[in-house]
Design an enzyme around this catalytic site. Structure first.
Site, PDB file in Angstrom:
ATOM      1  N   ARG A  34     -17.890 -17.744   6.210  1.00 32.88           N
ATOM      2  CA  ARG A  34     -17.783 -18.596   7.384  1.00 32.88           C
ATOM      3  C   ARG A  34     -16.748 -18.024   8.354  1.00 32.88           C
ATOM      4  O   ARG A  34     -15.767 -17.402   7.926  1.00 32.88           O
ATOM      5  CB  ARG A  34     -17.355 -20.003   6.960  1.00 32.88           C
ATOM      6  CG  ARG A  34     -18.503 -20.855   6.491  1.00 32.88           C
ATOM      7  CD  ARG A  34     -19.529 -21.030   7.575  1.00 32.88           C
ATOM      8  NE  ARG A  34     -19.194 -22.146   8.415  1.00 32.88           N
ATOM      9  CZ  ARG A  34     -19.839 -23.301   8.359  1.00 32.88           C
ATOM     10  NH1 ARG A  34     -20.857 -23.482   7.551  1.00 32.88           N
ATOM     11  NH2 ARG A  34     -19.472 -24.284   9.151  1.00 32.88           N
TER      12      ARG A  34
ATOM     13  N   LYS B 264     -18.178 -11.900  -5.784  1.00 37.17           N
ATOM     14  CA  LYS B 264     -19.551 -11.376  -5.725  1.00 37.17           C
ATOM     15  C   LYS B 264     -19.522  -9.890  -5.359  1.00 37.17           C
ATOM     16  O   LYS B 264     -20.257  -9.073  -5.924  1.00 37.17           O
ATOM     17  CB  LYS B 264     -20.373 -12.168  -4.696  1.00 37.17           C
ATOM     18  CG  LYS B 264     -20.611 -13.615  -5.133  1.00 37.17           C
ATOM     19  CD  LYS B 264     -21.033 -14.528  -3.974  1.00 37.17           C
ATOM     20  CE  LYS B 264     -20.872 -15.993  -4.393  1.00 37.17           C
ATOM     21  NZ  LYS B 264     -20.904 -16.929  -3.256  1.00 37.17           N
TER      22      LYS B 264
END
Ligand code: 26V
Length: 808
Positions: free
Chosen positions: A548, A659
């Site tokens: 974001r 990730k």
């Protein structure tokens, strides 16, 4: 491994039948969308069958049920994931190719269920995966938004938001359950009556809507456990269709009550833009809380009868952030008003059942509601909150020094507002942060007054991610290589990735690691060419920041670094850099002007740099539009540098850092959130850490001796030039200059310390990329990051929740 099909032949037979049933046509002449819907529908029906078995098993074993209440579940696509979790992906791909059809192509047709904003919602989805894998009776409880998070388009460099109509082609995974609908009352007023020495309360004259559940199966890896995610949709109670109005041609009026009710579940609010104060949001929060509790209590009653004192033994209610904070007062209401328990009996049950996770320390992010709004919408729930608050105050030890200040900070009701974080803490037996440093900050500062009173409530649960989706599914070539080396046990137990350490000095293995990375870079480059019409070079370093857009995440510092590199390349012939592609992706909340300006800046710098032949073969900037779970799965595997550059102390955890690490990227980051644990696990020498630390940031702020202009003036050549370029026309060609960014930084005395950290950041980047030419050392480091990433599996996180919070 639970096999849901005997073999390939029976699969083909059942699949043909499913296609025929859905479309009425034989397989050969059906469209791909029919083929996708039939395949997903078939897998969903198998999943539901296993789910029924799972449920029976849990009931028989008297398992404790865990309800994970979250206003967001960013589940993304499910087909590929469920084929992997059922262990039949290769068989199905094979069968489809025999049938002249491509599985990847069908998977690409699935809508990307974007029922979440970012990290918080994706965490909830990873937790569902891990709860099912760990055999926990864990259920998601959330909202079924008609429109998912907006689609981001880029027009003249600007973010434009477009409605995400994810349900328009049908959604094969869900089942509508009208039999489980719950009536939800808003407004009205409280009435009381006495029976003996007790007063009972009720709410009358409410305006009711129906909460309608849709169930989505959650397939655990191994296929033995299939749980459920239940999401609620708002509908009118009964059809108040006004036929007279319709006949007069007043179509909107004819169906007004439907529109009013449906508005409640129409849209997902941004979680990072201070949307508090919106009545619809408060309605959403109450609707999924009240309806979800009804489900949980119905199941308990069916399995254990009416002995509510046993509720904490068989049910855990976990509240993901403060959005479900009404779980406390609503459960009190049910236990007292409907089940006729006393306050003390009910309170004991509530506080033993509910637990709470905090996801941010930003003070402006803590959810608050105006008392007047709250009271009008939910009068009885409000009265209970008022009573919780009164008892909290009465329980205060006023002989202690500073009790007034402590009371002010811990009160639920203050300054005309309901403070949801305080409500959550008071109603819970456990409060956790999402990374070590974040929990420390909660204990030390944000929630320190609670911590001082009940330190035993506080604990840390560092976030995690599912290795099935983010390694096996996203990165099949790397997953295959890993499995060839160490077997496939890592899918079940990600700590086994550590075995890869043995291959770190094997040059031929490292070459294969590099080859897989290159394939992933080519795959992403193709996507970028299709989506953005931009050609990027798979031989350049892929430097990635995807998340974001927010001031504290400092994407602006990243693009200022690129501006500086560009400036030096054109003005200093002795300056060299490793060819690099700077990749950005992410959305900004639609009301967040600064964040949207940063997106425009990145695209504007890209426009100039990417079209400048002087630097073209050295640097490129790429903004990938519409970041979402599906394209994230293409981006992480291609990344070589993971940009995690938030101002220290601000990012609660971050999960893209994990990730990217798992996919072999090297972290270029500050000592913030889970970056700290990444550096500890992989060794600081295998990451690139820079910038102020949290204590340094705190000290600098407290000292009052920081002056942003001094930093700029001390480096007119580079930093000064970059700042000037925000206000001149260097990058203004697309849609104007960036005066507003300049003003925002300078007038707030560089609140996020972008200028302060700029130099150490650019230097760290230069040092890191200069090592890229030693391919073997780089690949060893990449592999080491993957090897040490297993601890960040959400299976580990969920086991900690299970053992230390839920006791399930
Ligand atoms: C909320 C707000 C609201 C008002 C204005 C500024 C602002 C900024 C941030 C937020 C955060 C909302 C909660 C959230 O999404 N937290 C994220 O949770 C992730 C999962 O635990 C974690 O990895 C991220 O670090 C954290 O920001």
């Amino acid at each position: 491994m639970n096999k849901i099909f005997e073999n390939k032949e029976t699969f083909i037979e059942e699949y043909r039948e499913a296609v025929k049933e859905l479309s009425g046509k034989s397989f050969e002449i059906t469209s791909d969308i029919d083929r996708f819907n039939a395949l997903a529908g078939l897998i969903a029906s198998k999943a539901r069958a296993v789910s029924a078995e799972t449920d029976k098993r849990f009931a028989k074993d008297g398992k404790k049920r865990v309800y994970y209440f979250s206003i967001e579940f960013l589940i993304g696509r499910l087909l590929d994931n469920y084929l992997i979790n059922f262990g039949i992906r290769d068989m199905v791909a094979d069968a489809l190719s025999e049938m002249g059809c491509d599985l990847d192509k069908l998977c690409d047709l699935e809508p990307d269920a974007a029922l979440g904003n970012g990290g918080l919602g994706r965490l909830a989805a990873c937790f569902l995966d891990s709860m099912a894998h760990e055999g926990i009776a864990g259920y998601g409880n959330g909202m079924r938004y008609r429109y998912g998070l907006f689609k981001q388009e880029i027009v003249n460099g600007r973010q434009v938001e477009v409605a995400d109509e994810w349900l328009s082609k049908g959604y094969p995974w869900e089942v509508r359950r009208p039999d489980k609908a719950v009536r939800i009352g808003f407004g009205g007023h409280v009435v009381s009556h006495t029976e003996g020495d007790r007063t009972f309360y009720d709410v009358v004259d409410t305006q009711d809507v129906l909460a309608l559940p849709y169930d989505i199966p959650v397939v655990g890896f191994g296929g033995e456990t299939v749980n459920k995610l239940r999401v609620w949709s708002a509908e009118p109670i009964d059809e108040h269709f006004d036929l007279d109005a319709f006949n007069r041609g007043e179509y909107a009026n004819a169906d007004a009550s439907r529109a009013d009710a449906e508005a409640i579940s129409a849209i997902l609010y941004p979680n990072d833009a201070g949307e508090h104060g919106r009545l619809l949001r408060l309605k959403q929060e109450y609707l999924f809380v009240a309806a979800g509790l009804k489900t949980a209590l119905d199941v308990f009653r069916r399995e254990h009868g009416n002995d509510w004192a046993k509720l904490p033994e068989y049910v855990a209610i976990h509240t993901n952030d403060t959005h479900p904070a009404m779980c406390g007062p609503e459960l009190m209401r049910i236990l007292m008003d409907e089940e006729r328990l006393t306050w003390d009996e009910a309170w004991d049950i509530v506080t033993k059942t509910i637990s709470y996770t905090n996801h941010t320390i930003l003070p402006e992010a803590l959810e608050k509601w105006p008392i007047a709004t709250f009271k009008k919408l939910l009068p009885r729930v409000y009265d209970i909150i008022d009573e919780i608050n009164r008892r909290w105050r009465d329980g205060f030890d006023t002989t202690q020094d500073g009790w007034q200040e402590r009371l002010r900070k811990t009160s639920v009701l203050w300054d005309g507002e309901v403070r949801m974080a305080n409500l959550s803490v008071i109603c819970s037996h456990s409060v956790n942060g999402v990374a070590k440093i974040h929990t420390d900050i909660l204990e030390r500062s944000v929630l320190n007054d609670f911590y001082a009173l009940t330190p035993e409530k506080f604990n840390n649960k560092t976030n995690g991610i599912t290795p099935r989706r983010f390694l096996a599914e996203a990165n099949p070539s790397y997953a295959k290589l890993i499995t060839e080396a160490i077997g496939d046990g890592w899918l079940d137990n990600a700590e086994e990735l550590k075995k890869l350490v043995d291959f770190e000095s094997d040059p031929s293995f490292l070459k294969r690691v590099a080859h897989s990375k290159r394939q992933n870079k080519i795959r992403l480059a193709e996507y970028v060419r299709r989506e953005c019409g931009l050609v990027i070079d798979p031989d350049s370093v892929f430097d990635v920041q995807v998340k974001r857009f927010h001031a504290y995440k400092r994407q602006v510092m990243n693009i200022m670094k690129v501006m500086d590199v560009y400036n030096r390349l054109i003005s200093d012939s002795s300056f060299h850099v490793q060819p690099t592609t700077f990749i950005f992706s992410g959305k900004a909340a639609s009301s967040y002007t600064f964040a949207k300006e940063v997106i425009r800046l990145i695209n504007s710098v890209a426009e100039v740099v990417n079209n400048d032949p002087r630097v073209n073969d050295l640097i490129k900037i790429c903004f990938i539009p519409n970041f979402r779970v599906s394209n994230a799965q293409l981006i992480y595997p291609a990344a070589e540098i993971s940009e995690q550059i938030s101002t220290a102390g601000k990012e609660a955890s971050g999960t893209s850092n994990m990730k990217l690490m798992m996919n072999g990227a090297i972290t270029l980051g500050t000592m913030d959130g889970a970056n700290i644990e990444i550096a500890q696990l992989a060794g600081e020498e295998n990451e690139k850490i820079f910038g102020l630390t949290t204590p340094e940031v705190e000290q600098l702020r407290a000292s009052g001796s920081y002056f942003a202009w001094d930093i700029v003036n001390a480096d007119r050549d580079r930093l000064g030039r970059v700042m000037d370029e925000l206000t001149d026309d260097t990058f203004a060609k697309l849609s104007g200059n960036f005066e507003s960014i300049h003003t925002e930084i300078m007038s707030n005395n560089d609140y996020d310390l972008v200028l302060k950290d700029f130099h150490s950041y650019v230097q760290a980047w230069e040092e890191l990329t200069s090592t890229y030419t030693d391919a073997q050392a780089w690949n060893r480091c990449a592999l080491h990051n993957t090897a040490m990433s297993g601890w960040f599996s959400s299976d580990r996180t969920i086991r900690e929740y299970r053992d230390e919070i839920w006791h399930a």
